[in-house]
Design a protein around this motif. Structure first.
Motif, PDB file in Angstrom:
ATOM      1  N   VAL A  89       5.533 -14.518  -9.195  1.00 25.12           N
ATOM      2  CA  VAL A  89       4.239 -14.149  -8.588  1.00 25.12           C
ATOM      3  C   VAL A  89       4.181 -12.663  -8.218  1.00 25.12           C
ATOM      4  O   VAL A  89       3.196 -12.190  -7.653  1.00 25.12           O
ATOM      5  N   ARG A  90       5.249 -11.941  -8.531  1.00 26.71           N
ATOM      6  CA  ARG A  90       5.357 -10.551  -8.073  1.00 26.71           C
ATOM      7  C   ARG A  90       4.252  -9.664  -8.640  1.00 26.71           C
ATOM      8  O   ARG A  90       3.578  -8.947  -7.892  1.00 26.71           O
ATOM      9  N   ALA A  91       4.048  -9.738  -9.938  1.00 22.28           N
ATOM     10  CA  ALA A  91       3.074  -8.829 -10.568  1.00 22.28           C
ATOM     11  C   ALA A  91       1.677  -9.121 -10.046  1.00 22.28           C
ATOM     12  O   ALA A  91       0.898  -8.214  -9.720  1.00 22.28           O
ATOM     13  N   ARG A  92       1.376 -10.429  -9.903  1.00 20.67           N
ATOM     14  CA  ARG A  92       0.057 -10.825  -9.403  1.00 20.67           C
ATOM     15  C   ARG A  92      -0.184 -10.236  -7.999  1.00 20.67           C
ATOM     16  O   ARG A  92      -1.220  -9.639  -7.719  1.00 20.67           O
ATOM     17  N   LEU A  93       0.825 -10.361  -7.133  1.00 18.73           N
ATOM     18  CA  LEU A  93       0.666  -9.851  -5.762  1.00 18.73           C
ATOM     19  C   LEU A  93       0.587  -8.320  -5.761  1.00 18.73           C
ATOM     20  O   LEU A  93      -0.209  -7.729  -5.022  1.00 18.73           O
ATOM     21  N   ALA A  94       1.415  -7.700  -6.592  1.00 15.74           N
ATOM     22  CA  ALA A  94       1.411  -6.230  -6.639  1.00 15.74           C
ATOM     23  C   ALA A  94       0.030  -5.713  -7.055  1.00 15.74           C
ATOM     24  O   ALA A  94      -0.474  -4.722  -6.508  1.00 15.74           O
ATOM     25  N   HIS A  95      -0.611  -6.395  -8.004  1.00 20.85           N
ATOM     26  CA  HIS A  95      -1.941  -5.958  -8.444  1.00 20.85           C
ATOM     27  C   HIS A  95      -2.964  -6.082  -7.332  1.00 20.85           C
ATOM     28  O   HIS A  95      -3.797  -5.195  -7.129  1.00 20.85           O
ATOM     29  N   VAL A  96      -2.888  -7.199  -6.602  1.00 17.22           N
ATOM     30  CA  VAL A  96      -3.854  -7.387  -5.507  1.00 17.22           C
ATOM     31  C   VAL A  96      -3.630  -6.306  -4.435  1.00 17.22           C
ATOM     32  O   VAL A  96      -4.580  -5.695  -3.941  1.00 17.22           O
ATOM     33  N   VAL A  97      -2.361  -6.063  -4.091  1.00 12.24           N
ATOM     34  CA  VAL A  97      -2.070  -5.036  -3.082  1.00 12.24           C
ATOM     35  C   VAL A  97      -2.602  -3.674  -3.543  1.00 12.24           C
ATOM     36  O   VAL A  97      -3.235  -2.941  -2.775  1.00 12.24           O
ATOM     37  N   GLU A  98      -2.373  -3.381  -4.803  1.00 15.91           N
ATOM     38  CA  GLU A  98      -2.840  -2.092  -5.326  1.00 15.91           C
ATOM     39  C   GLU A  98      -4.368  -1.993  -5.245  1.00 15.91           C
ATOM     40  O   GLU A  98      -4.927  -0.954  -4.902  1.00 15.91           O
ATOM     41  N   SER A  99      -5.030  -3.118  -5.520  1.00 18.09           N
ATOM     42  CA  SER A  99      -6.496  -3.087  -5.461  1.00 18.09           C
ATOM     43  C   SER A  99      -6.980  -2.886  -4.036  1.00 18.09           C
ATOM     44  O   SER A  99      -8.091  -2.430  -3.799  1.00 18.09           O
ATOM     45  N   MET A 100      -6.143  -3.229  -3.064  1.00 11.35           N
ATOM     46  CA  MET A 100      -6.552  -3.079  -1.667  1.00 11.35           C
ATOM     47  C   MET A 100      -6.304  -1.674  -1.137  1.00 11.35           C
ATOM     48  O   MET A 100      -7.029  -1.201  -0.279  1.00 11.35           O
ATOM     49  N   THR A 101      -5.224  -1.031  -1.603  1.00 11.66           N
ATOM     50  CA  THR A 101      -4.873   0.258  -0.987  1.00 11.66           C
ATOM     51  C   THR A 101      -4.995   1.459  -1.928  1.00 11.66           C
ATOM     52  O   THR A 101      -5.038   2.577  -1.464  1.00 11.66           O
ATOM     53  N   LEU A 102      -4.941   1.225  -3.207  1.00 11.34           N
ATOM     54  CA  LEU A 102      -4.885   2.292  -4.206  1.00 11.34           C
ATOM     55  C   LEU A 102      -3.567   3.050  -4.134  1.00 11.34           C
ATOM     56  O   LEU A 102      -2.847   3.180  -5.103  1.00 11.34           O
ATOM     57  N   SER A 103      -3.243   3.504  -2.916  1.00 12.45           N
ATOM     58  CA  SER A 103      -2.021   4.279  -2.742  1.00 12.45           C
ATOM     59  C   SER A 103      -1.429   3.925  -1.383  1.00 12.45           C
ATOM     60  O   SER A 103      -2.172   3.739  -0.425  1.00 12.45           O
ATOM     61  N   PRO A 104      -0.094   3.804  -1.294  1.00  9.82           N
ATOM     62  CA  PRO A 104       0.485   3.664   0.048  1.00  9.82           C
ATOM     63  C   PRO A 104       0.274   4.947   0.850  1.00  9.82           C
ATOM     64  O   PRO A 104      -0.238   5.934   0.313  1.00  9.82           O
ATOM     65  N   ALA A 105       0.677   4.969   2.120  1.00 13.59           N
ATOM     66  CA  ALA A 105       0.517   6.150   2.976  1.00 13.59           C
ATOM     67  C   ALA A 105       1.835   6.913   3.011  1.00 13.59           C
ATOM     68  O   ALA A 105       2.743   6.558   3.760  1.00 13.59           O
ATOM     69  N   PRO A 106       1.994   7.967   2.164  1.00  7.68           N
ATOM     70  CA  PRO A 106       3.322   8.588   2.014  1.00  7.68           C
ATOM     71  C   PRO A 106       3.889   9.183   3.301  1.00  7.68           C
ATOM     72  O   PRO A 106       5.098   9.108   3.521  1.00  7.68           O
ATOM     73  N   LEU A 107       3.041   9.745   4.156  1.00  2.55           N
ATOM     74  CA  LEU A 107       3.587  10.321   5.392  1.00  2.55           C
ATOM     75  C   LEU A 107       4.196   9.215   6.255  1.00  2.55           C
ATOM     76  O   LEU A 107       5.322   9.354   6.749  1.00  2.55           O
ATOM     77  N   ASN A 108       3.455   8.128   6.419  1.00  2.65           N
ATOM     78  CA  ASN A 108       3.971   7.019   7.239  1.00  2.65           C
ATOM     79  C   ASN A 108       5.258   6.456   6.643  1.00  2.65           C
ATOM     80  O   ASN A 108       6.225   6.181   7.355  1.00  2.65           O
ATOM     81  N   HIS A 109       5.257   6.298   5.320  1.00  2.00           N
ATOM     82  CA  HIS A 109       6.460   5.771   4.667  1.00  2.00           C
ATOM     83  C   HIS A 109       7.639   6.718   4.867  1.00  2.00           C
ATOM     84  O   HIS A 109       8.772   6.284   5.101  1.00  2.00           O
ATOM     85  N   ALA A 110       7.365   8.020   4.792  1.00  4.41           N
ATOM     86  CA  ALA A 110       8.454   8.994   4.942  1.00  4.41           C
ATOM     87  C   ALA A 110       8.997   8.973   6.378  1.00  4.41           C
ATOM     88  O   ALA A 110      10.210   9.092   6.591  1.00  4.41           O
ATOM     89  N   ILE A 111       8.107   8.800   7.346  1.00  6.91           N
ATOM     90  CA  ILE A 111       8.575   8.752   8.739  1.00  6.91           C
ATOM     91  C   ILE A 111       9.501   7.548   8.936  1.00  6.91           C
ATOM     92  O   ILE A 111      10.593   7.657   9.502  1.00  6.91           O
TER      93      ILE A 111
END
Ligand SMILES: Cc1ncc(COP(=O)(O)O)c(C=O)c1O
Length: 390
Positions: free
Chosen positions: A242-264
């Protein structure tokens, strides 16, 4: 009967001046190493330049993957770094799971009472909720009867097994095995939502994760309760099918993760003492939780009709009144007048159950404030004909 309006939300995170809030599950951020985090964020902004404030690819950065790997290892959850999909908090993970699995009218089994954010996510996707009552303890028969009473085979079984929101309870190994077996027999996939597993007061590990007992489990993790919720970083660890299916939905929700928050987060978990921070959180919550149950025992005594759990970790105390005609929602105006807040039990039900219950969250207030808040709560609750010790 499925009521649609019980999810109307009390104001969980408002901090009205003068009110002592036992409502929202807010971490006590006073334990964070603020200067270190501020220095790191400053350095990252200067060094990271344009990229850290730019859109980025939807996958996970190596640094965040390492941080998540450490947390999963400490939680005893089998972790394949390729299985991890970053989300903006586990709430978004729930929304993505709901969107991926719940076609209109699909049944999802939720342990009851349950985290209302899960109910909201599943309902928003059109799912029908079937409640599995966990308050009386589970047996093989009771679990089978409840699962088999569903109008159709549930697509998912939602559980929050460690220091549960709202009851504070932790499933023991036997209950986990029962649930895993019952779900396997019926082809039901488990969703394991685990924000509190590292917050046991004695530092002991919680029992075996569902992700180990049932390999089809979708596991949800988050930095919200062990680091800081405002960064909005969580993750889904998903089996391959189910990984690819979930990854696609997540991508459709955010487009991009938040790199500053992830880096912190990645920076702190690589170079800071994150295990020390979790130990400080645990210590803080152990003291605050003990202050709450002590104040409840001193103020309410044995004759008030209210009983509650002694938490072994997490954030919550769950009060139940022996008069089942009581509806804790009716007590909210009195509580507001006294300057204290809580969440009524019905908010944690898909069927308007648990009206004679309420949830108190001890994570946000010092022991002194907690004592004062419980005194206010006792005055508020005594405004109805319930005996409260003077
Ligand atoms: C059981 C449970 N799941 C998920 C969440 C959402 O957490 P996050 O901040 O990671 O979205 C919470 C927050 O209180 C929770 O208690």
């Amino acid at each position: 009967m499925i009521r649609e309006d019980t999810a109307s939300s009390p104001d969980l995170f408002s901090t009205k001046p003068g009110t002592i809030s036992f409502a929202g599950g807010m971490p006590n951020l006073s334990v964070l190493p603020w200067e270190q985090i501020a220095d790191d964020a400053h350095r990252m902004l200067l060094l990271g330049g344009a990229t850290i404030l730019q859109y980025t690819t939807p996958g996970i950065s190596k640094g965040l993957a390492r941080a998540i790997d450490s947390v999963m290892a400490a939680s005893g959850v089998p972790a394949d770094p390729r299985s991890v999909i970053p989300t903006a908090g586990s709430q978004m993970g729930l929304a993505a799971i709901a969107q991926s699995f719940a076609r209109e009218g699909q049944v999802i089994a939720c342990e009851a009472p349950t985290y209302p954010g899960a109910l909201a996510a599943f309902r928003a996707a059109g799912a029908r909720i079937v409640s599995i009552d966990i308050t009386g303890g589970l047996t093989e028969e009771s679990l089978a009867a409840q699962l088999d009473a569903a109008p159709e085979r549930p697509a998912l079984y939602y559980t929050n097994p460690n220091f549960h929101n709202p009851t504070g309870a932790t499933h023991d190994r036997v209950s986990r095995e029962l649930i895993a077996a019952a779900c396997a027999d019926r082809g039901v996939r488990i969703v394991e939502d685990d924000p509190y597993g590292l917050l046991s007061f004695d530092g002991e590990p919680t029992p075996v994760p569902f992700a180990e007992l049932a390999p089809s489990t979708i596991y949800l993790g988050t930095f919200s309760k062990i680091f800081a919720p405002g960064l909005r970083i969580g993750w889904i660890s998903a089996p391959e099918d189910v990984r690819a299916r979930l990854a696609h939905v997540v991508e459709s929700m955010t487009l991009s993760p938040a790199p500053l928050n992830h880096a912190i987060a990645a920076g702190f978990f690589a170079l800071g003492d994150w295990k020390g921070l979790v130990a400080d959180y645990r210590d803080t919550y152990r003291r605050q939780g003990a202050a709450m149950t002590r104040a409840l025992a001193e103020t309410f005594g044995d004759a008030s009709g209210w009983t509650w759990n002694e938490p072994g970790g997490g954030f919550y105390v769950w009060l139940t009144h022996d008069d089942v005609s009581l509806d804790a929602r009716d007590l909210l105006p009195m509580a507001a007048t006294e300057g204290v807040s809580f969440v009524p039990g019905a908010f944690f039900s898909a069927q308007d159950d648990y009206r004679n219950c309420l949830r108190l969250c001890f994570s946000a207030n010092s022991p002194d404030k907690t004592e004062e808040g419980i005194a206010r709560l006792a005055r508020a609750l005594s405004a109805r004909p319930v005996e409260v010790a003077p």
